[in-house]
Design an enzyme around this catalytic site. Structure first.
Site, PDB file in Angstrom:
ATOM      1  N   GLU A 105       0.872  -1.165   0.000  1.00 23.91           N
ATOM      2  CA  GLU A 105       0.000   0.000   0.000  1.00 23.91           C
ATOM      3  C   GLU A 105       0.917   1.225   0.000  1.00 23.91           C
ATOM      4  O   GLU A 105       1.846   1.294   0.810  1.00 23.91           O
ATOM      5  CB  GLU A 105      -0.877   0.008   1.257  1.00 23.91           C
ATOM      6  CG  GLU A 105      -1.855   1.154   1.188  1.00 23.91           C
ATOM      7  CD  GLU A 105      -2.741   1.301   2.418  1.00 23.91           C
ATOM      8  OE1 GLU A 105      -2.691   0.442   3.309  1.00 23.91           O
ATOM      9  OE2 GLU A 105      -3.464   2.312   2.457  1.00 23.91           O
ATOM     10  N   ARG A 162       5.534 -12.933   9.360  1.00 21.58           N
ATOM     11  CA  ARG A 162       6.193 -11.695   8.984  1.00 21.58           C
ATOM     12  C   ARG A 162       7.548 -11.597   9.668  1.00 21.58           C
ATOM     13  O   ARG A 162       7.777 -12.188  10.716  1.00 21.58           O
ATOM     14  CB  ARG A 162       5.326 -10.487   9.309  1.00 21.58           C
ATOM     15  CG  ARG A 162       4.984 -10.335  10.778  1.00 21.58           C
ATOM     16  CD  ARG A 162       3.992  -9.197  11.015  1.00 21.58           C
ATOM     17  NE  ARG A 162       4.567  -7.908  10.736  1.00 21.58           N
ATOM     18  CZ  ARG A 162       4.030  -7.020   9.883  1.00 21.58           C
ATOM     19  NH1 ARG A 162       2.926  -7.308   9.229  1.00 21.58           N
ATOM     20  NH2 ARG A 162       4.588  -5.861   9.701  1.00 21.58           N
ATOM     21  N   LYS A 192       4.813   0.411   8.774  1.00 22.27           N
ATOM     22  CA  LYS A 192       4.895   1.716   8.119  1.00 22.27           C
ATOM     23  C   LYS A 192       4.238   2.806   8.961  1.00 22.27           C
ATOM     24  O   LYS A 192       4.735   3.927   9.026  1.00 22.27           O
ATOM     25  CB  LYS A 192       4.198   1.652   6.755  1.00 22.27           C
ATOM     26  CG  LYS A 192       5.073   1.065   5.671  1.00 22.27           C
ATOM     27  CD  LYS A 192       4.350   1.086   4.342  1.00 22.27           C
ATOM     28  CE  LYS A 192       3.553  -0.182   4.155  1.00 22.27           C
ATOM     29  NZ  LYS A 192       2.464  -0.122   3.240  1.00 22.27           N
TER      30      LYS A 192
HETATM   31  P1  ATP Z   1       2.877  -2.192   7.381  1.00 25.96           P
HETATM   32  O1  ATP Z   1       2.259  -2.596   8.683  1.00 25.96           O
HETATM   33  O2  ATP Z   1       4.320  -1.911   7.489  1.00 25.96           O
HETATM   34  O3  ATP Z   1       2.116  -1.143   6.652  1.00 25.96           O
HETATM   35  P2  ATP Z   1       1.658  -3.950   5.639  1.00 25.96           P
HETATM   36  O4  ATP Z   1       1.578  -5.422   5.639  1.00 25.96           O
HETATM   37  O5  ATP Z   1       0.422  -3.208   5.928  1.00 25.96           O
HETATM   38  O6  ATP Z   1       2.821  -3.516   6.554  1.00 25.96           O
HETATM   39  P3  ATP Z   1       1.784  -3.576   2.863  1.00 25.96           P
HETATM   40  O7  ATP Z   1       2.250  -2.391   2.127  1.00 25.96           O
HETATM   41  O8  ATP Z   1       0.349  -3.886   2.830  1.00 25.96           O
HETATM   42  O9  ATP Z   1       2.268  -3.382   4.332  1.00 25.96           O
HETATM   43  O10 ATP Z   1       2.659  -4.845   2.526  1.00 25.96           O
HETATM   44  C1  ATP Z   1       3.038  -5.284   1.244  1.00 25.96           C
HETATM   45  C2  ATP Z   1       3.452  -6.720   1.350  1.00 25.96           C
HETATM   46  O11 ATP Z   1       4.573  -6.843   2.231  1.00 25.96           O
HETATM   47  C3  ATP Z   1       2.350  -7.569   1.924  1.00 25.96           C
HETATM   48  O12 ATP Z   1       2.250  -8.756   1.168  1.00 25.96           O
HETATM   49  C4  ATP Z   1       2.789  -7.837   3.325  1.00 25.96           C
HETATM   50  O13 ATP Z   1       2.305  -9.060   3.793  1.00 25.96           O
HETATM   51  C5  ATP Z   1       4.302  -7.812   3.211  1.00 25.96           C
HETATM   52  N1  ATP Z   1       4.924  -7.422   4.474  1.00 25.96           N
HETATM   53  C6  ATP Z   1       4.729  -6.304   5.173  1.00 25.96           C
HETATM   54  N2  ATP Z   1       5.433  -6.294   6.307  1.00 25.96           N
HETATM   55  C7  ATP Z   1       6.118  -7.461   6.336  1.00 25.96           C
HETATM   56  C8  ATP Z   1       7.040  -8.071   7.259  1.00 25.96           C
HETATM   57  N3  ATP Z   1       7.400  -7.479   8.388  1.00 25.96           N
HETATM   58  N4  ATP Z   1       7.540  -9.284   6.939  1.00 25.96           N
HETATM   59  C9  ATP Z   1       7.207  -9.880   5.794  1.00 25.96           C
HETATM   60  N5  ATP Z   1       6.346  -9.380   4.892  1.00 25.96           N
HETATM   61  C10 ATP Z   1       5.804  -8.179   5.150  1.00 25.96           C
HETATM   62 MG    MG Z   2      -1.178  -2.623   4.909  1.00 25.97          MG
END
Ligand code: ATP
Ligand code: MG
Length: 560
Positions: free
Chosen positions: A37, A266, A276
């Site tokens: 995102e 994760r 993020k």
């Molecule tokens: P954040 O909480 O940092 O916003 P998110 O999962 O909401 O993380 P996205 O931008 O939606 O962030 O993530 C893009 C991809 O990266 C998704 O497939 C998510 O599962 C993966 N991802 C995000 N954080 C991690 C992590 N700590 N370890 C492994 N994969 C991750």
């Molecule tokens: Mg997200």
């Protein structure tokens, strides 16, 4: 896809994919996606996700789409989109032509929503957010049906059209899927699929004032993009029934494909944060200077700090793709950086806390150029020149007036070798009024250039620079961003409480060997005995600024 990328020798996601390919599922094709995102910069957790998604696509000769999951315009921006593309590319992953946006599918998703209304599987609900929460129940209490659940299809179509036309305020109405309010899985209790937001979108402008929810959007976007394996993190395991439900209850246009969701744990790194939203808090509160502050676990921060794409990819390759949660030691990331830099970067000397040394038997105003290799094990890297002169500087930490234990450096009547140069012996100390040592008086042994001394012992080797030939530079030494191993581990304590107040030490006017005057932005070095450093973009023509990428050894382990 970068040639050097190694994917984990064994991981359960690969086993699943390999089996699917063997069985000829989806005609043996493998399509994955990396779906950030654009609401912040990518971090080290995203690197593991990319490594897995792009890695699997590469290994099985499929493709990996870059998809911006852009359903929350108020939190997203083009700046984030550009930063994400830059970071993915820098890490060496190639999405080719496959750059997509969930917002590309807004019209199609709207059509799916209409279909759900027409089949009696979605309804417009007027409950306020507070009421809706109350109706939804919780883990121990089943939900109740909304009083709006049995609206007629005609009324739902009319209200949904008016939602789209902008007749209602934000939050006044939502479109919900009609599933099961008694389900033990909270996600299945008539989840919202559209909400009203009167806000422009970075891709679609003012075309829409209703936006689809993530759960509704994600799986259907996967299907539209013919994704075969939709790999996400464990938090989404409970969303999988909903992911499947949407796909099962709409008519997918031809050219779509039924995807499957798989979850892995994760990446959690100790002493840091991978969210993020929370990283944004660090930026917004000026706890760090920007998203790419070298203290940040963002990809841009790590790049600026001097990490290489290879070191990050190697770290990802060495991190198991696990089915259950675990914490990875930050030291593993750092040792992967050290391993990579050790063989690839030039050595140099930089004295961080200078202590003047006058060589009594060196002829005043004469200098000698010493030629030393850039790398001790790789002659191909070439040579650099040092200048020996009557006055030199060593580091204050390399001298002790009253050494204790097995002192391996300089002390009164003791000898050390100046790295790449002569052996010197300390014969006198000059102190200021406070008793602080301000200068050392030493002799040098002219027979010791590249040779062992005769008849006496040398304590060790120290780094140094010439007092007349050096370059003044500024240096930033970083420590852990947080002082707690799990800063986000306690719900009742704000993670910001644990920001390490000493996470940056700034040294103005360190003394670097003359060859560093030509260093360019981003260039990396090993400053002998001090660590790996990289030229920061804050450097000016007058003054270079170096970031310490990582120390030479894991100093955290002993600091505890
Ligand atoms: P954040 O909480 O940092 O916003 P998110 O999962 O909401 O993380 P996205 O931008 O939606 O962030 O993530 C893009 C991809 O990266 C998704 O497939 C998510 O599962 C993966 N991802 C995000 N954080 C991690 C992590 N700590 N370890 C492994 N994969 C991750
Ligand atoms: Mg997200």
């Amino acid at each position: 896809m970068a040639e050097k990328t190694v994917v984990q020798a064994s991981n359960f996601v690969r086993n699943i994919i390999a089996k699917d390919v063997r069985k000829g599922k989806s005609d043996g094709q493998v399509v994955t996606r990396f779906p950030p995102e654009p609401n912040g910069y990518l971090h080290v957790g995203h690197a593991t996700s990319m490594h897995l998604n792009f890695g699997m696509a590469h290994e099985f000769e499929g493709r990996c789409n870059l998809r911006f999951d852009d359903t929350n315009p108020e939190k997203e921006s083009d700046e984030y989109i550009q930063s994400i593309k830059r970071d993915v590319e820098w890490l060496g992953f190639d999405w080719g032509q496959e750059e997509f946006y969930a917002s590309n599918y807004f019209e199609q998703l709207h059509t799916f929503a209409l279909e759900l209304i027409n089949t009696g599987l979605a309804y417009v609900c007027d409950l306020s957010p507070d009421q809706a929460r109350e109706y939804r129940g919780n883990l121990t209490k089943v939900g109740r049906d909304s009083p709006y659940r049995e609206r007629s299809i005609e009324e739902n179509l009319d209200l949904f059209a008016r939602m789209r036309a902008g007749e209602f305020a934000d939050g006044e109405r939502v479109l919900r899927a009609k599933i099961d309010n008694q389900s033990p899985n909270m996600n299945m209790r008539d989840p919202i699929i559209y909400r009203i937001r009167h806000i422009d979108h970075h891709q679609t402008g003012n075309t829409w004032c209703i936006y689809p929810m993530y759960d509704f959007t994600h799986g259907l976007s996967d299907a539209l993009e013919q994704v075969t394996h939709s790999i996400c993190t464990l938090e989404f395991e409970d969303h999988r029934p909903l992911y499947d439900w949407f796909i099962d209850h709409v008519t997918l246009p031809s050219g779509s494909r039924r995807p499957r969701q798989y979850e892995f744990a994760r990446l959690e790194l100790n002493y840091t944060i991978t969210s993020k939203r929370k990283l944004k808090q660090l930026v917004d509160s000026h706890t760090v200077t920007a998203w790419d502050d070298p203290r940040m676990p963002t990809i841009s921060g790590m790049r600026r700090r001097g990490y290489t794409p290879e070191s990050l990819r190697n770290f990802c390759a060495a991190t198991p793709v696990a089915r259950s949660k675990g914490v990875t030691d930050f030291g593993r990331l750092e040792s992967s950086v050290r391993d990579d830099l050790d063989s690839t970067v030039s050595r140099a000397m930089c004295v961080l806390q200078p202590l003047k040394v006058t060589i009594s038997n060196w002829v005043q105003d004469t200098t000698e150029t010493l030629v030393v290799p850039k790398h001790p094990k790789d002659d191909a890297m070439g040579e650099r020149q040092l200048v020996m002169s009557k006055q030199v500087y060593i580091d204050q930490a390399d001298f002790a007036e009253h050494p204790e234990g097995k002192w391996k450096r300089l002390a009164p009547d003791q000898s050390v070798r100046l790295r790449g140069g002569y052996i010197i012996t300390c014969e006198g100390i000059i102190k200021d009024a406070d008793g602080k040592v301000t200068e050392l008086l030493c002799r040098y042994d002219e027979h010791t250039l590249g040779k062992k001394p005769e008849g006496y012992k040398v304590n060790g080797v120290v780094h140094w620079v010439s007092a007349s030939h050096h370059e003044l530079v500024n240096v930033r030494l970083y420590d852990r961003l947080f002082s707690h191993a799990n800063p986000d581990g306690n719900k009742d304590i704000d993670f910001m409480t644990y920001v390490n107040p000493d996470n940056l030490r700034f040294i103005e006017g360190a003394m670097a060997e003359p060859s560093l005057a030509l260093a360019t932005d981003g260039e990396r070095f090993q400053f002998e005995r001090e660590g790996y450093f990289c030229v920061d973009k804050d450097s000016t023509t007058d003054r270079l600024v170096f970031n310490r990428t990582v120390t030479l050894r894991d100093s955290w382990a002993k600091k505890g």
